[in-house]
Design an enzyme around this catalytic site. Structure first.
Site, PDB file in Angstrom:
ATOM      1  N   ILE A 161       0.871  -1.471  -0.022  1.00 37.57           N
ATOM      2  CA  ILE A 161      -0.033   0.270   0.125  1.00 37.57           C
ATOM      3  C   ILE A 161       0.728   1.463   0.053  1.00 37.57           C
ATOM      4  CG2 ILE A 161      -1.941   0.849   1.313  1.00 37.57           C
ATOM      5  CD1 ILE A 161      -2.755  -1.542   0.302  1.00 37.57           C
ATOM      6  N   ARG A 250      -0.514  -2.675  25.351  1.00 40.10           N
ATOM      7  CA  ARG A 250      -0.297  -1.669  26.416  1.00 40.10           C
ATOM      8  C   ARG A 250      -1.051  -0.803  25.857  1.00 40.10           C
ATOM      9  NH1 ARG A 250       2.971  -1.631  21.284  1.00 40.10           N
ATOM     10  NH2 ARG A 250       3.285   0.654  21.577  1.00 40.10           N
TER      11      ARG A 250
END
Ligand code: MV4
Length: 406
Positions: A161, A250
């Site tokens: 991409i 996280r």
């Protein structure tokens, strides 16, 4: 009795202290803690540490180790995304073993293609190829490099991409099956996979794309049986198509941007979730209000290839005022140690519109004084006054296309 304080975990070098599970657990035992918030970096995405916490009867403030390990595996996460009907970049079905197989994949999806190491991450071990000849040599090089760097030469292929934007969705999931998203952050302003500026809302997507992307992120987290805070990372192409990249298990550096636009304290939510509380808000309560921007203040010299600039901060003057926030441990006289990440603070602003947020950030940056070391403050001023940034025409190549760094 809960005692507040600091406990030594070892010498300065992280590999002998913050990264040593036994040292961290010992400090936790001495402090008689009930829970550990792992922050970001260090052991925050280490499923083994998470498991050790559980075996020591210490609550790890984050996902269960099983969900963490599963989403930490790129291939497993990608398969999970497919199962949850979350769009992924067209890619090879697993590991590509031969140059012939790589060529046939490329002919199927069209050039350019991207070779990624199964064991890689953060852009390490990636190679682009635009034609047959380039692919043949890049394929062998990528395998050799991956073997040398990770001890695992396995690679897979994806359609490449070009000029992607990096947009990620914040999700919270409790232990009672409730899952909400807190909208997106755009982190396209980055250099060599180091983010410089993050913001919400993203200028890269329209409301329909935003709604679809956030719903997709929520489905993935549900599919993974995941609890606590997660960030689902996507890249967005020029046509506004979004593709799943990976899940961060996280809390992230840029979480304040989300806190500002939603008014929700993410760390508080993480602690409440870990302690078994049901989420107190439903999706309809979570409104994306105004615009927030964060500038990462690093002790680095942008004019010298971002070389770390540790040393004494002779003077630190912090801006104040409505809609501003400076998250930092630094102060006048503080010595930035050479052993760790060079981020010394995060400057965050929140205003009704993006244009106002930019103006407020410019004002705050001009008032932020850090003497004695080199920082990214002046670079942020240059980025904010760049017309492409003002117009929201930013992708992950913007910084390297627009600035030179010594
Ligand atoms: C891509 C890509 C373009 N096409 N995959 C870089 C790190 C890793 N998390 C994924 N990365 C990319 N994967 C395909 N098929 C472009 C990148 C990429 C990138 C992604 C997010 C944020 C910054 C980036 C900078 C360069 C490349």
């Amino acid at each position: 009795m809960l005692r507040f304080g600091a406990y030594c975990v070892g010498p300065a070098r992280a590999s002998d202290s913050y990264l040593r599970i036994a040292n961290v657990i010992s400090a936790a035992e001495v402090g008689n803690v009930q829970a550990i918030h792992p922050g970001y970096g260090f052991l925050s995405e280490n499923a083994h540490f998470n498991e050790i916490c559980r075996s020591c009867n210490i609550d790890f403030i984050g996902p269960q180790p099983e969900a963490m390990a599963q989403l930490g595996d790129k291939n497993a996460a990608r398969n999970m995304a497919k199962k949850a009907q979350v769009p992924v970049v067209p890619g090879s079905d697993g590991i590509v073993e031969s140059a012939e197989a790589a060529l046939s994949f490329a002919h199927e999806v069209g050039f350019p293609v991207l070779i990624k190491a199964v064991a890689g991450g953060g852009g390490k071990g990636m190679r682009v190829a635009a034609n047959d000849l380039a692919l043949k040599s890049a394929f062998q090089q990528a395998r050799t490099e991956a073997e040398a760097a990770f001890g695992n030469g396995a690679v897979y292929l994806e359609k490449y991409i070009e000029h992607p934007r990096h947009v990620e969705v914040q999700v919270l999931a409790d232990h009672h099956g409730n899952i909400v998203h807190l909208w997106e952050r755009d982190c396209s302003v980055q250099r060599r996979h180091q983010k410089l500026i993050e913001e919400s809302p993203s200028t890269s997507i329209d409301q329909a794309t935003r709604d679809a992307m956030c719903a997709a992120a929520t489905r993935l987290i549900q599919q993974a049986n995941y609890t606590n805070a997660a960030t689902v990372e996507f890249i967005v192409d020029k046509e506004g198509n979004y593709y799943f990249m990976e899940v961060n298990t996280r809390i992230q550096v840029e979480h304040p941007v989300t806190e500002m636009i939603t008014g929700i304290d993410l760390i508080k939510q993480q602690i409440l979730i870990a302690s078994g509380e049901p989420l107190s808000m439903s999706q309809a309560d979570i409104v994306q209000r105004g615009a927030a921007i964060e500038c990462r203040i690093n002790a680095e010299d942008p004019r010298n290839k971002f070389r770390p600039s540790p040393g004494k901060i002779e003077q630190l003057i912090v801006p104040g005022g409505f809609g501003g926030r400076f998250d930092s441990h630094a102060h006048s006289g503080y010595v930035v140690p050479p052993h760790y990440d060079s981020m010394i603070g995060k400057l965050i602003v929140h205003q009704p519109t993006r244009a106002e947020a930019i103006r407020t950030m410019q004002r705050a940056l001009s008032e932020l004084r850090i003497e004695g070391i080199k920082t990214t403050v002046d670079l942020h001023q240059e980025i904010l006054s760049h017309s492409a940034f003002a117009e929201g025409r930013i992708d992950t190549t913007f910084i390297e296309r627009s600035f030179t760094f010594g």
